[in-house]
Design an enzyme around this catalytic site. Structure first.
Site, PDB file in Angstrom:
ATOM      1  N   LEU A 155       0.837  -1.199   0.000  1.00 51.55           N
ATOM      2  CA  LEU A 155       0.000   0.000   0.000  1.00 51.55           C
ATOM      3  C   LEU A 155       0.869   1.246   0.000  1.00 51.55           C
ATOM      4  O   LEU A 155       1.925   1.294   0.653  1.00 51.55           O
ATOM      5  CB  LEU A 155      -0.924   0.012   1.223  1.00 51.55           C
ATOM      6  N   GLY A 179       1.218  -5.217   1.321  1.00 52.54           N
ATOM      7  CA  GLY A 179       0.186  -5.343   0.293  1.00 52.54           C
ATOM      8  C   GLY A 179       0.663  -6.089  -0.945  1.00 52.54           C
ATOM      9  O   GLY A 179      -0.137  -6.720  -1.632  1.00 52.54           O
ATOM     10  N   ASN A 223       4.721  -7.249   6.742  1.00 50.30           N
ATOM     11  CA  ASN A 223       5.570  -6.558   7.720  1.00 50.30           C
ATOM     12  C   ASN A 223       4.848  -5.434   8.460  1.00 50.30           C
ATOM     13  O   ASN A 223       5.494  -4.586   9.078  1.00 50.30           O
ATOM     14  CB  ASN A 223       6.798  -5.978   6.996  1.00 50.30           C
ATOM     15  N   GLU A 224       3.518  -5.438   8.434  1.00 49.87           N
ATOM     16  CA  GLU A 224       2.747  -4.320   8.987  1.00 49.87           C
ATOM     17  C   GLU A 224       3.167  -3.906  10.391  1.00 49.87           C
ATOM     18  O   GLU A 224       3.296  -2.717  10.687  1.00 49.87           O
ATOM     19  CB  GLU A 224       1.239  -4.655   8.985  1.00 49.87           C
TER      20      GLU A 224
HETATM   21  N1  CO8 Z   1       4.494   3.764  -0.136  1.00 48.81           N
HETATM   22  C1  CO8 Z   1       4.928   4.966  -0.571  1.00 48.81           C
HETATM   23  N2  CO8 Z   1       6.181   5.198  -0.992  1.00 48.81           N
HETATM   24  C2  CO8 Z   1       7.053   4.168  -0.991  1.00 48.81           C
HETATM   25  C3  CO8 Z   1       6.662   2.887  -0.550  1.00 48.81           C
HETATM   26  C4  CO8 Z   1       5.320   2.690  -0.109  1.00 48.81           C
HETATM   27  N3  CO8 Z   1       4.875   1.505   0.313  1.00 48.81           N
HETATM   28  N4  CO8 Z   1       7.737   2.062  -0.653  1.00 48.81           N
HETATM   29  C5  CO8 Z   1       8.743   2.804  -1.146  1.00 48.81           C
HETATM   30  N5  CO8 Z   1       8.343   4.082  -1.360  1.00 48.81           N
HETATM   31  C6  CO8 Z   1       9.137   5.177  -1.922  1.00 48.81           C
HETATM   32  C7  CO8 Z   1      10.395   5.446  -1.120  1.00 48.81           C
HETATM   33  O1  CO8 Z   1      10.129   6.312  -0.040  1.00 48.81           O
HETATM   34  C8  CO8 Z   1      11.277   6.084  -2.153  1.00 48.81           C
HETATM   35  O2  CO8 Z   1      10.860   7.426  -2.331  1.00 48.81           O
HETATM   36  P1  CO8 Z   1      11.945   8.575  -2.687  1.00 48.81           P
HETATM   37  O3  CO8 Z   1      12.545   8.147  -3.998  1.00 48.81           O
HETATM   38  O4  CO8 Z   1      11.133   9.803  -2.764  1.00 48.81           O
HETATM   39  O5  CO8 Z   1      12.941   8.568  -1.565  1.00 48.81           O
HETATM   40  C9  CO8 Z   1      10.915   5.340  -3.434  1.00 48.81           C
HETATM   41  O6  CO8 Z   1       9.606   4.785  -3.193  1.00 48.81           O
HETATM   42  C10 CO8 Z   1      11.874   4.212  -3.763  1.00 48.81           C
HETATM   43  O7  CO8 Z   1      12.025   3.376  -2.628  1.00 48.81           O
HETATM   44  P2  CO8 Z   1      13.439   2.789  -2.149  1.00 48.81           P
HETATM   45  O8  CO8 Z   1      14.503   3.779  -2.403  1.00 48.81           O
HETATM   46  O9  CO8 Z   1      13.278   2.284  -0.766  1.00 48.81           O
HETATM   47  O10 CO8 Z   1      13.586   1.593  -3.205  1.00 48.81           O
HETATM   48  P3  CO8 Z   1      14.425   0.231  -3.008  1.00 48.81           P
HETATM   49  O11 CO8 Z   1      14.475  -0.378  -4.354  1.00 48.81           O
HETATM   50  O12 CO8 Z   1      15.698   0.481  -2.260  1.00 48.81           O
HETATM   51  O13 CO8 Z   1      13.505  -0.673  -2.046  1.00 48.81           O
HETATM   52  C11 CO8 Z   1      11.428  -1.610  -1.284  1.00 48.81           C
HETATM   53  C12 CO8 Z   1      12.249  -1.080  -2.477  1.00 48.81           C
HETATM   54  C13 CO8 Z   1      12.048  -2.907  -0.773  1.00 48.81           C
HETATM   55  C14 CO8 Z   1      10.019  -1.884  -1.799  1.00 48.81           C
HETATM   56  C15 CO8 Z   1      11.435  -0.559  -0.173  1.00 48.81           C
HETATM   57  O14 CO8 Z   1      11.081   0.703  -0.731  1.00 48.81           O
HETATM   58  C16 CO8 Z   1      10.517  -0.829   0.961  1.00 48.81           C
HETATM   59  O15 CO8 Z   1      10.783  -1.677   1.792  1.00 48.81           O
HETATM   60  N6  CO8 Z   1       9.383  -0.102   1.026  1.00 48.81           N
HETATM   61  C17 CO8 Z   1       8.472  -0.148   2.115  1.00 48.81           C
HETATM   62  C18 CO8 Z   1       7.478  -1.208   1.871  1.00 48.81           C
HETATM   63  C19 CO8 Z   1       6.516  -1.302   3.006  1.00 48.81           C
HETATM   64  O16 CO8 Z   1       6.847  -1.377   4.168  1.00 48.81           O
HETATM   65  N7  CO8 Z   1       5.211  -1.309   2.658  1.00 48.81           N
HETATM   66  C20 CO8 Z   1       4.205  -1.426   3.618  1.00 48.81           C
HETATM   67  C21 CO8 Z   1       3.001  -0.639   3.226  1.00 48.81           C
HETATM   68  S1  CO8 Z   1       1.660  -0.990   4.345  1.00 48.81           S
HETATM   69  C22 CO8 Z   1       0.724  -2.170   3.566  1.00 48.81           C
HETATM   70  O17 CO8 Z   1       0.935  -2.500   2.433  1.00 48.81           O
HETATM   71  C23 CO8 Z   1      -0.403  -2.834   4.274  1.00 48.81           C
HETATM   72  C24 CO8 Z   1      -1.024  -1.955   5.282  1.00 48.81           C
HETATM   73  C25 CO8 Z   1      -2.195  -2.628   5.926  1.00 48.81           C
HETATM   74  C26 CO8 Z   1      -3.123  -1.614   6.540  1.00 48.81           C
HETATM   75  C27 CO8 Z   1      -3.061  -1.618   8.000  1.00 48.81           C
HETATM   76  C28 CO8 Z   1      -4.313  -1.058   8.638  1.00 48.81           C
HETATM   77  C29 CO8 Z   1      -4.042   0.053   9.557  1.00 48.81           C
END
Ligand code: CO8
Length: 259
Positions: free
Chosen positions: A66, A111, A135-136
């Site tokens: 998400l 997500g 990993n929420e």
């Molecule tokens: N949402 C928004 N922006 C994001 C997200 C995300 N999920 N993930 C990454 N970005 C952004 C980064 O901030 C970065 O932005 P910027 O270039 O402006 O600095 C850009 O995308 C690129 O990210 P990275 O530099 O980190 O890219 P990498 O290739 O190094 O890594 C990953 C990619 C592994 C995907 C890494 O970005 C990561 O771990 N992201 C976080 C993922 C995460 O934790 N997602 C959880 C979302 S919560 C969810 O899906 C379920 C929620 C359930 C609801 C709960 C109810 C309350």
């Protein structure tokens, strides 16, 4: 369509490949989710389409889950619309009559993992740099009951309890051991392995396979359908709390700083 979802339909095999293309990380924002559900619905009603391979057109990333920016600093109306779209994606993908295979060609947190778990079969690139999991809790948020149900239905109760409480991300080899994915193949073989698995799944008569799938998944789907509005209200009141907003902000800051 604004082109975040690319669909290639092979009329000869009846298999569609859906490629998520929303750089940099295929995060699931409202636009993406809306386009995803519309694309899926179109394939669902296309009687010539029997199978769907879900994959990413972004290198090294399946989906980052998400979009965190959709969950911070927005109005309650926005949170509600966003959550309804997340529910819709899950209801459509988990309940699909098609054979669905996830070709996981990169990282797949939260997500992204949920989308993969919604499929019937998961093939992942054999690269320990790619991790998958719900990993929420690491973000200070709580995966809702239907995320939990989807995981339990895939890896069982004990493995889900461990994974969910710890917010564990599994590198591809561990994900295979845990049963979170079904098969690992070299990165350049993910698509061909998905196509091969698809032909095996499609050799089963559709009606028998579909009724069996429905028997397995209907209880979980019905649970959300019955409580959809309550689940939205619950999400909105949780996500709009100051303490939760603060946790998400800290997590986002850390994500930006790690470079
Ligand atoms: N949402 C928004 N922006 C994001 C997200 C995300 N999920 N993930 C990454 N970005 C952004 C980064 O901030 C970065 O932005 P910027 O270039 O402006 O600095 C850009 O995308 C690129 O990210 P990275 O530099 O980190 O890219 P990498 O290739 O190094 O890594 C990953 C990619 C592994 C995907 C890494 O970005 C990561 O771990 N992201 C976080 C993922 C995460 O934790 N997602 C959880 C979302 S919560 C969810 O899906 C379920 C929620 C359930 C609801 C709960 C109810 C309350």
């Amino acid at each position: 369509s604004n082109g975040k979802i690319l669909v290639e339909m092979d009329e000869a095999t009846g298999v569609a490949v859906m490629k998520m293309k929303s750089p940099p990380v295929n995060s699931l924002n409202l636009d993406f989710l809306t386009e995803f559900s519309i694309s899926l619905e179109k394939l669902e009603i296309d009687r010539s389409c029997r199978g769907l391979i879900l994959t990413s057109a972004v290198s090294k990333i399946f989906s980052a889950g998400l979009d965190i920016t959709e969950m911070s600093g927005k109005s309650n109306e926005h949170y509600a619309a966003f959550w309804r779209a997340v529910q819709e994606m899950w209801l459509k993908l988990y309940g699909s009559n098609m054979v669905t295979i996830a070709a996981i060609n990169g990282s797949s947190p939260a997500g992204g993992c949920l989308m993969a778990l919604c499929c019937d079969y998961r093939i992942m690139a054999d690269n320990p740099k790619f991790a998958i999991g719900l990993n929420e809790t690491q973000l200070g948020i709580v995966a809702p009951f239907w995320f939990k149900d989807t995981m339990i239905n895939t890896i069982g109760n004990r493995a889900t309890e461990l994974s969910l409480q710890l917010g564990q991300m599994y590198p591809a080899p561990e994900a295979l051991k845990f049963g979170l994915v079904d098969k690992l193949v070299p990165e350049d073989k993910v698509q061909s392995a998905a196509a091969a698995a698809m032909s095996q799944w499609l050799s089963v008569p559709d009606h028998a396979r579909q009724l069996t799938k429905s028997m397995m998944r209907k209880p979980a789907i019905d649970r959300l359908v019955k409580q959809r509005e309550a689940d939205i209200n619950n999400f909105v009141s949780f996500i709009s709390k100051d303490s939760i907003q603060k946790s998400l902000q800290i997590y986002m800051d850390r994500l930006k700083q790690k470079k």
